[in-house]
Design a protein around this motif. Sequence first.
Motif, short mmCIF file in Angstrom:
data_model
loop_
_atom_site.label_atom_id
_atom_site.label_comp_id
_atom_site.label_asym_id
_atom_site.label_seq_id
_atom_site.Cartn_x
_atom_site.Cartn_y
_atom_site.Cartn_z
N ILE A 113 3.03 -10.95 -3.96
CA ILE A 113 2.01 -9.90 -3.91
C ILE A 113 2.60 -8.65 -4.53
O ILE A 113 3.67 -8.18 -4.11
CB ILE A 113 1.55 -9.63 -2.47
N THR A 114 1.89 -8.10 -5.51
CA THR A 114 2.36 -6.88 -6.17
C THR A 114 1.43 -5.69 -5.94
O THR A 114 1.62 -4.64 -6.54
CB THR A 114 2.52 -7.12 -7.69
N ASP A 115 0.47 -5.86 -5.07
CA ASP A 115 -0.47 -4.79 -4.73
C ASP A 115 0.23 -3.81 -3.78
O ASP A 115 0.58 -4.18 -2.66
CB ASP A 115 -1.71 -5.39 -4.06
N PRO A 116 0.43 -2.56 -4.18
CA PRO A 116 1.12 -1.60 -3.31
C PRO A 116 0.35 -1.27 -2.03
O PRO A 116 0.93 -0.73 -1.09
CB PRO A 116 1.29 -0.36 -4.20
N ASN A 117 -0.92 -1.61 -1.97
CA ASN A 117 -1.72 -1.34 -0.77
C ASN A 117 -1.66 -2.47 0.26
O ASN A 117 -2.19 -2.32 1.36
CB ASN A 117 -3.19 -1.08 -1.17
N TRP A 118 -1.07 -3.58 -0.11
CA TRP A 118 -0.95 -4.70 0.83
C TRP A 118 0.09 -4.33 1.88
O TRP A 118 1.24 -4.05 1.55
CB TRP A 118 -0.57 -5.97 0.07
N ASN A 141 5.27 -10.08 -0.10
CA ASN A 141 5.12 -8.74 -0.68
C ASN A 141 6.44 -8.34 -1.34
O ASN A 141 7.44 -8.16 -0.65
CB ASN A 141 4.77 -7.76 0.44
N VAL A 186 6.56 -5.65 -3.51
CA VAL A 186 6.45 -4.24 -3.92
C VAL A 186 6.95 -3.31 -2.83
O VAL A 186 7.76 -2.42 -3.08
CB VAL A 186 4.99 -3.90 -4.30
#
Length: 153
Positions: free
Chosen positions: A31-36, A56, A58
Amino acid sequence: MIDSEKLMELFDYWCKKLRVFSYWDVKLEFITDPNWVKTGDLKIDCDDKKAIVLINIVNPKHENLEEVIVHELFHLKMYPLDQVTESLITANFKEDTPEYEFAYTQFYMALEQTVEELAKCFLLEFGEIKAFSYGRCKNNKSYNELFEGLQNL
């Protein structure tokens, strides 16, 4: 910097060590979504015996991502027991009642503690990175801080 190739190697090692490949088709996704907000998670399709472990890379909250991989794989190993227990709770308690909430909370706390303890035991015996992650502790209050503002009885 997180070495995703190394994480893939560790994932493959642990899937073999825990005999996951014998029962499940499982893959690792980053996962590269900074909001995860989670460090790891698991998606499961019981009908096809497929699963995806999500990590995650990020902003993980754990320092030891090998520990997270092992933790998520133990959730997969324990999934049948998880589902039986959850079915027993829903069959015997009406949703949105104190009894239901108590049983569900106690079950999930016990499940998380058991999965984490198994992950730690296996990491100490077979892990490449034997240091446990204390990332979640950093944001928690200290023991003394828990008592601040309480009135003496």
